[in-house]
Write an enzyme that holds these catalytic residues in place. Structure first.
Site, short mmCIF file in Angstrom:
data_model
loop_
_atom_site.label_atom_id
_atom_site.label_comp_id
_atom_site.label_asym_id
_atom_site.label_seq_id
_atom_site.Cartn_x
_atom_site.Cartn_y
_atom_site.Cartn_z
N ALA A 78 -52.67 74.74 -18.91
CA ALA A 78 -53.72 75.99 -18.39
C ALA A 78 -52.67 75.89 -16.33
O ALA A 78 -52.35 75.18 -16.03
CB ALA A 78 -54.59 75.18 -18.08
N ASP A 79 -53.76 76.92 -16.29
CA ASP A 79 -52.33 77.83 -14.80
C ASP A 79 -53.50 78.05 -14.28
O ASP A 79 -55.19 79.16 -14.39
CB ASP A 79 -51.79 78.86 -14.57
CG ASP A 79 -51.44 79.01 -13.44
OD1 ASP A 79 -50.21 77.96 -13.27
OD2 ASP A 79 -51.29 79.73 -12.68
N THR A 80 -54.35 77.96 -13.08
CA THR A 80 -55.78 78.22 -11.78
C THR A 80 -55.45 79.22 -10.86
O THR A 80 -54.12 78.37 -10.05
CB THR A 80 -56.03 76.53 -12.03
OG1 THR A 80 -56.55 76.02 -12.59
CG2 THR A 80 -57.54 77.55 -10.69
N ALA A 115 -56.50 79.93 -16.70
CA ALA A 115 -56.09 80.39 -18.08
C ALA A 115 -55.65 79.08 -19.24
O ALA A 115 -54.79 78.95 -18.10
CB ALA A 115 -54.67 81.27 -17.52
#
Length: 207
Positions: A78-80, A115
């Protein structure tokens, strides 16, 4: 794949692990993916989050080819990204960066994009992007100084952690709260379920 499918969380974030555990999911292993998270010049927040989640998944999947125990595992990344308009705020590592973020967020709306990418053993990638809107109250210089002194901001996108002290800055949230923490649980669980991962196996002893 025989027996229970394996799941690798390719993230070093204790918050993402805690959220997975909250949903009753215990990864087989943690293998943080090492990728450059610098946004490309002119890159929009949504595109940045999507690109980095995919890059982390590809890097982690490649690393697992060398690991006999984990080859064939599902890989979750995930990437925030925290953004004001088109502007991506940094993952604050320096006090000055965090102070700049907090002054920018004070009294206004911003968006948080996470994402989530799930890589399968067949090297297919399933991805979802979740957006939440957050409004901060107006922060005084005393608020900002005290928050900086707490150290809670370090390494956090936008210079704050909503699950901590900064939760008291939030006037309103539209969308997923777990997305703001760093892993939208609804979408993550849906991706895992779609690949046949036994979501409910860990619920038995959850109480």
């Amino acid at each position: 794949m025989s027996g229970r499918p394996k799941l690798v969380l390719a993230s070093g974030s204790p918050r993402r692990l805690a959220l997975l555990n909250q949903a009753g999911i215990e990864p087989t292993a943690l293998r943080p993916a090492d990728v450059d998270e610098t946004p490309i010049k002119g890159e929009l927040p949504r595109a940045c989050a999507n690109r980095l989640a995919r890059a982390k998944a590809e890097a982690a999947l490649k690393a697992l080819q060398l690991d006999d125990d984990l080859r064939g595992a599902l890989v979750l990344t995930a990437d925030t990204v925290v953004a004001v308009g088109r502007r991506i705020l940094p993952k604050a590592e320096l006090v000055d960066e965090a102070a700049q973020c907090l002054r920018l967020l004070s009294g206004r709306n911003h968006r948080v994009y996470t994402a989530v990418c799930l890589a399968t053993p067949k090297q297919t990638f399933r991805q979802r992007l979740v957006e939440s809107r957050v409004r901060f109250r107006r922060l005084t210089e005393e608020d900002i100084k005290a928050y900086l002194d707490s150290g809670e901001w370090r390494g956090k996108a936008g210079g704050y952690a909503v699950q901590g002290i900064a939760g008291s800055f939030v006037v309103k949230i539209v969308g997923s709260y777990t997305n703001i923490v760093g892993l939208p649980l609804y979408d993550t669980v849906a991706l895992l379920a779609g690949e046949g991962f036994p979501i409910r196996d860990g619920w038995l002893n959850a109480g």
